[in-house]
Design a protein around this motif. Structure first.
Motif, short mmCIF file in Angstrom:
data_model
loop_
_atom_site.label_atom_id
_atom_site.label_comp_id
_atom_site.label_asym_id
_atom_site.label_seq_id
_atom_site.Cartn_x
_atom_site.Cartn_y
_atom_site.Cartn_z
N VAL A 168 0.85 -1.19 0.00
CA VAL A 168 0.00 0.00 0.00
C VAL A 168 0.88 1.23 0.00
O VAL A 168 2.06 1.19 0.38
N SER A 169 0.31 2.35 -0.42
CA SER A 169 1.02 3.62 -0.38
C SER A 169 1.15 4.09 1.06
O SER A 169 0.39 3.68 1.94
N THR A 170 2.12 4.94 1.32
CA THR A 170 2.33 5.45 2.68
C THR A 170 2.26 6.97 2.69
O THR A 170 2.39 7.63 1.67
N ASP A 171 2.05 7.52 3.87
CA ASP A 171 2.00 8.96 4.07
C ASP A 171 2.70 9.25 5.39
O ASP A 171 2.08 9.27 6.45
N MET A 172 3.99 9.46 5.33
CA MET A 172 4.78 9.59 6.54
C MET A 172 4.47 10.87 7.32
O MET A 172 4.78 10.99 8.48
N GLY A 173 3.81 11.84 6.66
CA GLY A 173 3.53 13.10 7.34
C GLY A 173 2.19 13.13 8.05
O GLY A 173 1.78 14.15 8.57
N MET A 174 1.49 12.00 8.08
CA MET A 174 0.14 11.97 8.65
C MET A 174 0.10 12.45 10.09
O MET A 174 -0.75 13.25 10.47
N GLU A 175 1.05 11.99 10.93
CA GLU A 175 1.00 12.32 12.34
C GLU A 175 1.13 13.82 12.60
O GLU A 175 0.62 14.35 13.57
N LYS A 176 1.84 14.51 11.71
CA LYS A 176 2.10 15.93 11.92
C LYS A 176 0.88 16.80 11.62
O LYS A 176 0.79 17.92 12.12
N ILE A 177 -0.05 16.30 10.80
CA ILE A 177 -1.15 17.16 10.37
C ILE A 177 -2.52 16.61 10.77
O ILE A 177 -3.53 17.13 10.37
N LYS A 178 -2.55 15.58 11.59
CA LYS A 178 -3.83 14.92 11.85
C LYS A 178 -4.81 15.78 12.65
O LYS A 178 -5.98 15.43 12.76
N THR A 179 -4.35 16.89 13.24
CA THR A 179 -5.26 17.74 14.00
C THR A 179 -6.01 18.72 13.11
O THR A 179 -6.90 19.43 13.58
N GLN A 180 -5.65 18.80 11.82
CA GLN A 180 -6.37 19.69 10.91
C GLN A 180 -7.81 19.22 10.76
O GLN A 180 -8.11 18.02 10.83
N ALA A 181 -8.71 20.16 10.55
CA ALA A 181 -10.14 19.82 10.47
C ALA A 181 -10.44 18.92 9.27
O ALA A 181 -11.14 17.92 9.40
N THR A 182 -9.92 19.25 8.09
CA THR A 182 -10.17 18.47 6.88
C THR A 182 -8.85 18.10 6.22
O THR A 182 -7.97 18.94 6.08
N GLN A 183 -8.73 16.84 5.82
CA GLN A 183 -7.51 16.37 5.17
C GLN A 183 -7.86 15.64 3.89
O GLN A 183 -8.93 15.03 3.78
N ASN A 184 -6.94 15.69 2.94
CA ASN A 184 -7.11 15.01 1.66
C ASN A 184 -6.03 13.95 1.51
O ASN A 184 -4.85 14.23 1.71
N LYS A 185 -6.42 12.76 1.13
CA LYS A 185 -5.49 11.64 1.00
C LYS A 185 -5.77 10.85 -0.28
O LYS A 185 -6.87 10.90 -0.83
N THR A 186 -4.75 10.11 -0.72
CA THR A 186 -4.91 9.13 -1.78
C THR A 186 -4.52 7.77 -1.23
O THR A 186 -3.35 7.53 -0.93
N ALA A 187 -5.49 6.92 -1.06
CA ALA A 187 -5.25 5.56 -0.58
C ALA A 187 -5.04 4.65 -1.79
O ALA A 187 -5.81 4.70 -2.75
#
Length: 219
Positions: free
Chosen positions: A97-116
């Motif tokens: 699967v793809s990874t997103d190493m920066g997830m922990e740093k921005i998880k408090t933002q109200a809305t996030q966009n990702k590609t799984a």
């Protein structure tokens, strides 16, 4: 009257016999399909000849059942993004699967966009025989809900070494407001010798920014 009764009993016996034979034939077909070799021996010989792999044996080609068992034992997620299982005799299955190493740093933002995205592949001596890939762009409020997603998801399938792959269906299954499944089915056909395979993959993505593969198979 006795002759009529005997005739009726005989007709019923024939009907039950035909039904039993049909059910037995269907059961045998299912068993045989599961015990099919993952590739035919003619393809195996062509590939080993091209790559000069004389030590590999056509008597040790894994079955569809063995490949499925390996796929079902694999657990791939963002915390464990890649796995490979060696089936022996040059055959492997891999999943990632793809990874997103920066997830922990921005998880408090109200809305996030990702590609799984995720995939699996069946290989022989490093050559892909079959693969399937699924991905989806989505937005979410962390821990609360998925707000936007692609439906249908993006998906592709490839066949190699004489096999042609194509996606036959793709969709999104709604689990709840925090999780969705991107689902794809594929067909692989082998024109030269005949025969076919069917692939299936589900990629779950969530409102915590995680995704993982499950319910993966090839038949």
């Amino acid at each position: 009257m006795k002759k009529l009764l005997v005739g009726v009993v005989f007709a019923l016996a024939l009907s039950f016999s035909s039904l039993f034979s049909l059910q037995s034939a269907n059961a045998v077909e299912k068993v045989d399909k599961n015990s099919d070799l993952i590739i035919d021996k003619a393809t195996f010989h062509e590939l080993t000849k091209q790559k000069n792999l004389r030590t590999l044996s056509s008597e040790k080609i894994p079955t569809v059942k063995e490949v499925n068992k390996a796929l079902n034992s694999m657990h791939v997620s963002k915390d464990h993004p890649y796995q490979e299982i060696d089936l022996g005799n040059g055959f492997t299955v891999e999943m990632g699967v793809s990874t997103d190493m920066g997830m922990e740093k921005i998880k408090t933002q109200a809305t996030q966009n990702k590609t799984a995205s995720g995939y699996y592949a069946v290989k022989f001596t490093g050559i892909k025989l079959y693969d399937i890939r699924v991905s989806d762009n989505y937005s979410y409020e962390y821990g609360k809900k998925i707000t936007k997603w692609e439906n249908p998801p993006s998906a592709s399938a490839s066949g190699f070494a004489g096999w042609n792959g194509k996606i036959t269906s793709k969709k999104i299954a709604n689990i709840d407001k925090t999780a969705k499944d991107a689902i794809a089915n594929s067909d692989y056909t082998f024109v030269k010798y005949g025969g076919n395979r069917h692939g299936h993959m589900e990629l779950r993505f969530t409102a915590t920014g995680n995704w993982y593969t499950h319910h993966v198979s090839i038949k």
